[in-house]
Design a protein around this motif. Structure first.
Motif, short mmCIF file in Angstrom:
data_model
loop_
_atom_site.label_atom_id
_atom_site.label_comp_id
_atom_site.label_asym_id
_atom_site.label_seq_id
_atom_site.Cartn_x
_atom_site.Cartn_y
_atom_site.Cartn_z
N THR A 1 37.30 47.20 38.06
CA THR A 1 38.16 46.71 36.98
C THR A 1 39.61 47.06 37.35
O THR A 1 39.84 47.98 38.15
N PRO A 2 40.61 46.36 36.76
CA PRO A 2 42.01 46.67 37.08
C PRO A 2 42.34 48.16 36.90
O PRO A 2 43.02 48.76 37.73
N ILE B 1 38.92 35.75 40.68
CA ILE B 1 37.62 36.09 40.06
C ILE B 1 37.36 35.15 38.88
O ILE B 1 36.25 34.65 38.70
N LYS B 2 38.44 34.89 38.09
CA LYS B 2 38.29 34.01 36.93
C LYS B 2 37.87 32.60 37.39
O LYS B 2 36.95 32.00 36.84
N SER C 1 40.68 50.14 39.71
CA SER C 1 41.32 49.93 41.01
C SER C 1 42.69 50.60 41.05
O SER C 1 43.10 51.12 42.09
N THR D 1 40.53 46.14 44.16
CA THR D 1 40.89 45.14 43.13
C THR D 1 39.83 44.04 43.04
O THR D 1 39.66 43.43 42.00
N THR E 1 43.76 38.60 42.57
CA THR E 1 42.28 38.71 42.58
C THR E 1 41.69 38.40 41.20
O THR E 1 40.63 37.79 41.12
N ASN E 2 42.40 38.79 40.13
CA ASN E 2 41.90 38.47 38.79
C ASN E 2 41.81 36.96 38.59
O ASN E 2 40.84 36.45 38.03
N ARG E 3 42.85 36.29 39.08
CA ARG E 3 42.87 34.82 38.97
C ARG E 3 41.71 34.24 39.79
O ARG E 3 41.01 33.33 39.34
N CYS F 1 46.21 42.63 42.21
CA CYS F 1 45.34 42.59 41.04
C CYS F 1 45.49 41.24 40.31
O CYS F 1 44.49 40.65 39.90
N SER F 2 46.74 40.76 40.20
CA SER F 2 46.96 39.47 39.54
C SER F 2 46.26 38.36 40.30
O SER F 2 45.61 37.50 39.71
#
Lengths: 458, 130
Positions: A135-136, A209-210, A139, A131, A205-207, A202-203
């Motif tokens: 990409t989501p 990464i952002k 992963s 993740t 790690t996305n946050r 994923c939520s």
């Protein structure tokens, strides 16, 4: 060669992070191989009499497989350092490593009775890695593929393609394998649980990464602005100082008689022009310094461990010429008893603090005066006191001395070259360094300015 | 008679330095920009170069010029003294000292602070040429 030593070759922050994680992944694998080998040995030696049907050959095979692959990854990583590979190649390496782990895990899961231990959940660490760097969608595919691999022994056992292994001789596995509905239900719950975990990861790690991208962008902007500010300051300093420097150079040349003889009246005027030039040059420098300090962005990276005694010894030598003009003696008195004068600061700010205080002490001292610089300690602070026997400051003015452009009447009368900005600069620099400045003064007796700096190293 | 080349965009600075140098038996030639730098220096063949840092075209033109001169085989033994109004005495965060002199980053012989004190200028030039 350590990753830290070669990481300079990769500029991209994601590449740096990827290289670090790959290195971390290889290290973790070495730890896993060591610990699991030790555990296998312990179980073999200590629990041989218990009713555990461990298939040591599968566990050893999994470890040997992991050992061989990890050795390969270890050298592959070194190659990637040397070649400074980009994210595309590094992601491919990471994918390969994750697949290796899943394969070894499948063997371990099978050897430990598939569903009889929670070892199946070991797919989660690799799911986290995927993740972070894929990409989501990618992963999710990796996680689902890993899930399929680790539940494969159970499915193959159900269809009797491979022998059923049970390590605890319990009826739980027989129950799951007896009814297709129970098996499907079990697999559904397990897969749903793992997918739910993936979704949460994923939520998060996305946050992350952002946020990281936003931070990186802000940092790049800050660097660019800082560079622009430095250029603008350099340009404006030059534009303001260059004409004055040319005038003052003429003054020097005229004073030294390079343009022929000048009468006393003209010489007096030239000297006045020179003094006014000095004042303007100092004022411009101080105004720009003050402007720079006000927009100073403090970060820990700007500070480093320093020896205050060595700094002061070197610092005093810079003021020999200025003090000799007025035949002023400067003494450095070190009152520290076997204490190493360690502080965390930076030379630029220390220089600004002490140069302004000492220049004031020299400018406002009577000729043939004495200035003592005393280094002492007070609890967790190192104290540097600059003590002069000069004109002093009136008690009613003592609270105004840190104000910009403030000059007491006796100071203006005694020395006209002052800008009234020196102690404002000292105040700002002290705030940057977390230091404290104290002033004690008596009119016509002298002034003691003490700078208190926190002791310590990095 | 040694020849000194002053490269500075400020004509007043060139004139004030020339006053001092000519009175001390130096031949002075000057240039107010950094265009055709190497060609002009080679044609004048000075014994020493006094080089300003900030030019209207580029705030770091002097440093770039110093690196260009150092890379030129015919000029690598010509001493270069940097003239600056914004240097180590300013403490402005972009200062430099004699310690910053290096063959790649700052290939110069030394620095002279503007405004130029005649005795400092003459001493630096004398020690650099010998």
């Amino acid at each position: 060669m350590l990753p830290e030593d070669i990481i300079h070759c990769v500029q991209d922050i994601h590449v740096k992070e990827l290289v670090k994680r790959l290195d971390w992944s290889v290290k973790i694998r070495w730890y896993y191989i060591s610990i699991s080998s030790l555990l296998i040995l312990c179980v073999y030696l200590m629990l041989n009499g218990l009713k555990i049907n461990l298939h040591y050959e599968y566990l050893i095979a999994a470890n040997v497989f992991l050992f061989a692959c990890n050795l390969f990854y270890h050298y592959q990583l070194r190659y990637s350092y040397d070649k400074c590979l980009g994210t595309h190649e590094l992601r491919r390496y990471l994918f390969l490593q994750i697949m290796t782990d899943y394969l070894a895990l499948t063997l371990v899961v099978y050897a430990l009775g598939s569903i009889e231990t929670p070892i199946i959940l070991m797919i989660i660490p690799n799911s986290i890695l995927s993740t972070l760097f894929f990409t989501p969608r990618q992963s999710l595919m990796i996680t689902l593929f890993g899930m399929l691999m680790v539940i494969m022994p159970l499915i193959l056992e159900y269809f009797h393609i491979i022998p059923i292994i049970t390590i605890f001789d319990t009826s739980f596995k027989s129950l799951v394998l007896s009814e297709p509905a129970i098996l499907l239900g079990y697999l559904f719950i397990l897969t749903s649980g793992v997918v739910f975990c993936w979704y949460l990861l994923c939520s998060i790690t996305n946050r992350l990464i952002k946020n990281e991208l936003e931070l990186e962008s802000s940092y790049q902007n800050m660097l660019r602005l800082d560079e622009e500010k430095t250029h603008a300051t350099l340009r404006s300093t030059h534009e303001l100082k260059a004409p004055l420097a040319a005038i003052k150079s003429y003054v020097y040349a005229l004073n030294a008689g390079y343009a022929g003889d000048v009468n006393d009246k003209v010489l007096k005027i030239i000297t006045r022009i020179g003094k006014r030039c000095d004042y303007l040059l100092n004022n411009i420098t101080d105004i720009i310094k003050l402007g720079n300090l006000k927009s100073y962005v403090v970060s820990d990276e700007q500070f480093y461990a320093m020896n205050l005694t060595l700094f002061l010894e070197k610092f005093i030598t810079q003021y020999r010429a200025l003090s000799q003009e007025k035949q002023i003696t400067i003494n450095l008195k070190n009152q520290l008893h076997n204490t190493e004068a360690r502080i965390v600061a930076n030379e630029e700010n220390l220089q600004l603090i002490f140069s302004n205080i000492l220049t004031n002490a020299i400018n406002y001292s009577h000729p043939k005066g004495v200035i003592d610089i005393v280094l002492s300690e007070k609890k967790d602070k190192l104290c540097v006191s600059i003590e002069d026997q000069g004109i002093g400051i009136d008690e009613k003015n003592i609270n105004n001395v840190f104000e910009e452009h403030f000059r007491a009447n006796n100071a203006v009368e005694f020395y006209e070259g002052g800008t009234g900005l020196g102690l404002s600069i000292v105040k700002l620099c002290s705030q940057i360094l977390g230091a404290e400045v104290q002033i004690k003064s008596k009119l016509e007796q002298g002034t003691i300015v003490t700078v208190l700096l926190k002791k310590g190293g990095l | 008679m040694s020849k000194v080349m002053i490269i500075d965009d400020d004509q007043d600075m060139i004139d004030s330095i020339s006053l001092i140098l000519e009175a001390n038996d130096y031949e002075v030639v000057s240039k107010t920009d950094t265009e055709n730098l190497i060609v002009d220096i080679e044609s004048e063949n000075p014994d020493l170069i006094l080089l300003d840092i900030v030019f209207p075209e580029d705030a770091q033109a002097g440093f770039k010029a110093a690196r260009e001169i150092a890379q030129q085989e015919s000029l690598k033994n010509t001493p270069v003294l940097i003239l600056s109004a914004v240097n180590q005495l300013s403490n402005l965060g972009f200062s430099f000292t004699e310690n910053d002199i290096s063959s790649d980053f700052m290939p110069v012989t030394g620095f002279i602070e503007k405004p130029v004190k005649p005795d400092v200028l003459l001493e630096k030039i004398k020690s650099s040429i010998t």
